[in-house]
Enzyme design. Structure first.
Site, PDB file in Angstrom:
ATOM      1  N   GLU A 119       0.823  -1.213   0.000  1.00  0.00           N
ATOM      2  CA  GLU A 119       0.000   0.000   0.000  1.00  0.00           C
ATOM      3  C   GLU A 119       0.859   1.265   0.000  1.00  0.00           C
ATOM      4  OE1 GLU A 119      -2.746  -0.692  -0.969  1.00  0.00           O
ATOM      5  OE2 GLU A 119      -3.553  -2.440   0.061  1.00  0.00           O
ATOM      6  N   ILE A 120       1.997   1.269   0.670  1.00  0.00           N
ATOM      7  CA  ILE A 120       2.878   2.443   0.625  1.00  0.00           C
ATOM      8  C   ILE A 120       3.452   2.600  -0.780  1.00  0.00           C
ATOM      9  CG2 ILE A 120       5.057   3.408   1.501  1.00  0.00           C
ATOM     10  CD1 ILE A 120       4.213   2.267   4.298  1.00  0.00           C
TER      11      ILE A 120
END
Length: 195
Positions: free
Chosen positions: A164-165
């Site tokens: 997700e980052i």
């Protein structure tokens, strides 16, 4: 977003007019299931902007992300997955602990050990592949009130943090694959999308 399961008819979720709203009897607001943007939408390649204001609009966005993720269904989602270029992640990996929201997350440490884990994205449903990630990571982030937090994770949570980052940084998960694997996966996705 890493998907929990594939749906039979994903085509209906893409249309902006099909935003679903759910009235909750125990809440004072309507939760919204937002349309999810699909690969190769260029917005998926843009870096998200940091959150600077911690208000009801941010909390509403986090709630909408959670509802959208559950409807997909999935275990992680970012604001860019719904076309909002802000650094917000919601993960729901454990029924006991419940969902967690990460604002402005960043990896501050990663173990040298690597693991392989199958990943996919709600923005590219129906396909997945193994991706090499750090086995453990430590992240810093803010909660929905702007309080600075740190968290160390391993296994699935560490994979989700990195996945997700990456998305917040404009790095769609397939960029972590070899060129050959990526091209095959894109062809499979195009075939699925046509049928």
């Amino acid at each position: 977003m890493i998907r929990k399961a594939e749906r039979d008819d994903d085509s209906k979720k893409d249309h902006p007019a099909l935003v679903r709203q759910i009235a909750l009897p125990y809440a004072n607001r309507i939760m919204t299931i937002r349309p999810i943007i699909r690969y190769p939408d260029p917005r998926l390649a843009l870096a998200a902007q940091p959150i600077t204001v911690y208000d009801d609009a941010l909390r509403d966005l986090a709630s909408d992300l959670l509802e959208t993720m559950h409807a997909a269904p999935g275990i992680g989602i970012t604001a860019p997955h719904i076309g909002i270029p802000l650094r917000v992640v919601v993960l729901d990996l454990d029924a006991t602990e419940g969902a967690r929201t990460y604002v402005n997350p960043e990896i501050i440490w990663a173990s040298p050990e690597m693991i392989l884990r199958r990943e996919g994205s709600i923005s590219m449903p129906g396909v997945n592949d193994e991706v090499s990630r750090h086995a453990r990571v430590r992240i810093s982030y803010q909660d929905l009130h702007g309080n600075l937090q740190t968290e160390e994770s391993d296994g699935l949570r560490a994979v989700c943090h990195q996945h997700e980052i990456d998305q917040l940084d404009g790095l769609f998960w397939i960029k972590r694959l070899s060129r050959l694997k990526r091209e095959r996966l894109i062809k499979r996705f195009e075939k699925i999308s046509r049928s």
